[in-house]
Design a protein around this motif. Sequence first.
Motif, PDB file in Angstrom:
ATOM      1  N   PRO A  14       9.444  29.867   1.897  1.00  0.00           N
ATOM      2  CA  PRO A  14      10.693  29.619   2.613  1.00  0.00           C
ATOM      3  C   PRO A  14      11.823  29.317   1.619  1.00  0.00           C
ATOM      4  O   PRO A  14      11.597  29.243   0.409  1.00  0.00           O
ATOM      5  CB  PRO A  14      10.381  28.396   3.478  1.00  0.00           C
ATOM      6  CG  PRO A  14       8.930  28.150   3.370  1.00  0.00           C
ATOM      7  CD  PRO A  14       8.457  28.830   2.136  1.00  0.00           C
ATOM      8  N   ARG A  82      10.149  23.070   4.421  1.00  0.00           N
ATOM      9  CA  ARG A  82      10.469  24.087   5.425  1.00  0.00           C
ATOM     10  C   ARG A  82       9.298  25.051   5.601  1.00  0.00           C
ATOM     11  O   ARG A  82       8.634  25.402   4.643  1.00  0.00           O
ATOM     12  CB  ARG A  82      11.707  24.895   5.023  1.00  0.00           C
ATOM     13  CG  ARG A  82      12.996  24.111   5.071  1.00  0.00           C
ATOM     14  CD  ARG A  82      14.219  25.009   4.926  1.00  0.00           C
ATOM     15  NE  ARG A  82      14.181  26.212   5.756  1.00  0.00           N
ATOM     16  CZ  ARG A  82      14.394  26.261   7.073  1.00  0.00           C
ATOM     17  NH1 ARG A  82      14.660  25.155   7.729  1.00  0.00           N
ATOM     18  NH2 ARG A  82      14.332  27.403   7.730  1.00  0.00           N
ATOM     19  N   PHE A  83       9.108  25.487   6.853  1.00  0.00           N
ATOM     20  CA  PHE A  83       8.093  26.491   7.144  1.00  0.00           C
ATOM     21  C   PHE A  83       8.717  27.873   7.237  1.00  0.00           C
ATOM     22  O   PHE A  83       8.073  28.865   6.956  1.00  0.00           O
ATOM     23  CB  PHE A  83       7.354  26.137   8.431  1.00  0.00           C
ATOM     24  CG  PHE A  83       6.070  26.866   8.595  1.00  0.00           C
ATOM     25  CD1 PHE A  83       5.041  26.720   7.677  1.00  0.00           C
ATOM     26  CD2 PHE A  83       5.868  27.715   9.668  1.00  0.00           C
ATOM     27  CE1 PHE A  83       3.844  27.402   7.822  1.00  0.00           C
ATOM     28  CE2 PHE A  83       4.672  28.396   9.821  1.00  0.00           C
ATOM     29  CZ  PHE A  83       3.668  28.243   8.901  1.00  0.00           C
ATOM     30  N   THR A  85      11.672  30.795   9.146  1.00  0.00           N
ATOM     31  CA  THR A  85      12.244  31.343  10.378  1.00  0.00           C
ATOM     32  C   THR A  85      11.197  32.171  11.115  1.00  0.00           C
ATOM     33  O   THR A  85      10.552  33.026  10.512  1.00  0.00           O
ATOM     34  CB  THR A  85      13.452  32.238  10.033  1.00  0.00           C
ATOM     35  OG1 THR A  85      14.362  31.469   9.252  1.00  0.00           O
ATOM     36  CG2 THR A  85      14.148  32.742  11.282  1.00  0.00           C
ATOM     37  N   GLU A  91       4.839  32.434  13.212  1.00  0.00           N
ATOM     38  CA  GLU A  91       5.692  31.245  13.269  1.00  0.00           C
ATOM     39  C   GLU A  91       6.827  31.281  12.256  1.00  0.00           C
ATOM     40  O   GLU A  91       7.814  30.578  12.411  1.00  0.00           O
ATOM     41  CB  GLU A  91       4.854  29.989  13.016  1.00  0.00           C
ATOM     42  CG  GLU A  91       3.871  29.668  14.108  1.00  0.00           C
ATOM     43  CD  GLU A  91       3.065  28.451  13.728  1.00  0.00           C
ATOM     44  OE1 GLU A  91       3.642  27.352  13.658  1.00  0.00           O
ATOM     45  OE2 GLU A  91       1.854  28.618  13.469  1.00  0.00           O
ATOM     46  N   SER A  92       6.648  32.074  11.175  1.00  0.00           N
ATOM     47  CA  SER A  92       7.718  32.247  10.186  1.00  0.00           C
ATOM     48  C   SER A  92       7.440  33.501   9.369  1.00  0.00           C
ATOM     49  O   SER A  92       6.320  34.025   9.377  1.00  0.00           O
ATOM     50  CB  SER A  92       7.806  31.034   9.249  1.00  0.00           C
ATOM     51  OG  SER A  92       6.761  31.050   8.300  1.00  0.00           O
ATOM     52  N   ASN A 130      14.120  18.187   7.923  1.00  0.00           N
ATOM     53  CA  ASN A 130      13.963  18.708   9.280  1.00  0.00           C
ATOM     54  C   ASN A 130      12.508  18.424   9.674  1.00  0.00           C
ATOM     55  O   ASN A 130      11.589  19.087   9.199  1.00  0.00           O
ATOM     56  CB  ASN A 130      14.279  20.207   9.299  1.00  0.00           C
ATOM     57  CG  ASN A 130      14.092  20.831  10.656  1.00  0.00           C
ATOM     58  OD1 ASN A 130      13.163  20.503  11.387  1.00  0.00           O
ATOM     59  ND2 ASN A 130      14.973  21.758  10.999  1.00  0.00           N
ATOM     60  N   GLU A 132      10.778  18.874  12.374  1.00  0.00           N
ATOM     61  CA  GLU A 132      10.056  19.946  13.063  1.00  0.00           C
ATOM     62  C   GLU A 132       9.515  20.953  12.038  1.00  0.00           C
ATOM     63  O   GLU A 132       8.355  21.357  12.113  1.00  0.00           O
ATOM     64  CB  GLU A 132      10.979  20.655  14.048  1.00  0.00           C
ATOM     65  CG  GLU A 132      10.300  21.793  14.781  1.00  0.00           C
ATOM     66  CD  GLU A 132      11.271  22.581  15.650  1.00  0.00           C
ATOM     67  OE1 GLU A 132      11.049  23.801  15.777  1.00  0.00           O
ATOM     68  OE2 GLU A 132      12.222  21.995  16.171  1.00  0.00           O
ATOM     69  N   GLN A 133      10.341  21.340  11.074  1.00  0.00           N
ATOM     70  CA  GLN A 133       9.904  22.259  10.036  1.00  0.00           C
ATOM     71  C   GLN A 133       8.767  21.632   9.209  1.00  0.00           C
ATOM     72  O   GLN A 133       7.768  22.290   8.914  1.00  0.00           O
ATOM     73  CB  GLN A 133      11.080  22.622   9.110  1.00  0.00           C
ATOM     74  CG  GLN A 133      12.061  23.597   9.709  1.00  0.00           C
ATOM     75  CD  GLN A 133      11.555  25.022   9.608  1.00  0.00           C
ATOM     76  OE1 GLN A 133      10.994  25.433   8.600  1.00  0.00           O
ATOM     77  NE2 GLN A 133      11.743  25.786  10.671  1.00  0.00           N
ATOM     78  N   ARG A 136       5.487  21.681  10.932  1.00  0.00           N
ATOM     79  CA  ARG A 136       4.893  23.017  10.908  1.00  0.00           C
ATOM     80  C   ARG A 136       4.190  23.273   9.569  1.00  0.00           C
ATOM     81  O   ARG A 136       3.145  23.911   9.534  1.00  0.00           O
ATOM     82  CB  ARG A 136       5.957  24.072  11.204  1.00  0.00           C
ATOM     83  CG  ARG A 136       6.406  23.985  12.679  1.00  0.00           C
ATOM     84  CD  ARG A 136       7.645  24.782  12.979  1.00  0.00           C
ATOM     85  NE  ARG A 136       7.416  26.206  12.850  1.00  0.00           N
ATOM     86  CZ  ARG A 136       8.390  27.090  12.721  1.00  0.00           C
ATOM     87  NH1 ARG A 136       9.649  26.705  12.704  1.00  0.00           N
ATOM     88  NH2 ARG A 136       8.114  28.377  12.607  1.00  0.00           N
TER      89      ARG A 136
END
Length: 180
Positions: A14, A82-83, A85, A91-92, A130, A132-133, A136
């Motif tokens: 990421p 970060r995971f 987009t 999921e990314s 973040n 949530e990221q 993940r």
Amino acid sequence: MEQTTLVKIFLASPSDVKSERELIFALKDDLDHIIGKPNSIRFEFVNWERNAYPGIGEDAQDVINQNINDDYDICIGIFWQRFGTPTNRAESGTKEEYDRAYEKFKLNPTTSHVMLYFKTSPPDNIYDLNFEQFERVKNFKKEIQSQGVLYWEFSKTEELKNLLFVHLSSLIRDKFINKN
């Protein structure tokens, strides 16, 4: 005239590990000189920024997949906070790249390899995190553990450089030099 073996290394990550990505590309000259030259191996690094071009697909990651076409021997994945987009298939984008590399490895483990690294240092500013990221990323670590994946953790970019040099040296020796 001596034949040279080309070893392609794909980099999946990421956007939050930019300095680590730059370090890996800078490692190419050292790998070519110290490992490659005496063993008639040349290294090439592959990633979407350098090897993909604009086009049309199911989504942007699909265009990247078409451009790269899984044409590499080693996949190095790096994660931190970060995971990535989501795509229409995973999921990314980075997770999709990992899934493709994992499937490629399962089809032929003698000619491909996957190496995953996780950065453990805290962000410069906790308010930039973040959650949530980050959650993940943590869930992904649990998922790959259940797949039998051994990953490595590092805290500083320089530590990753040292780890990669040792790990790539061993991997190249075992899979690309001592093939028999």
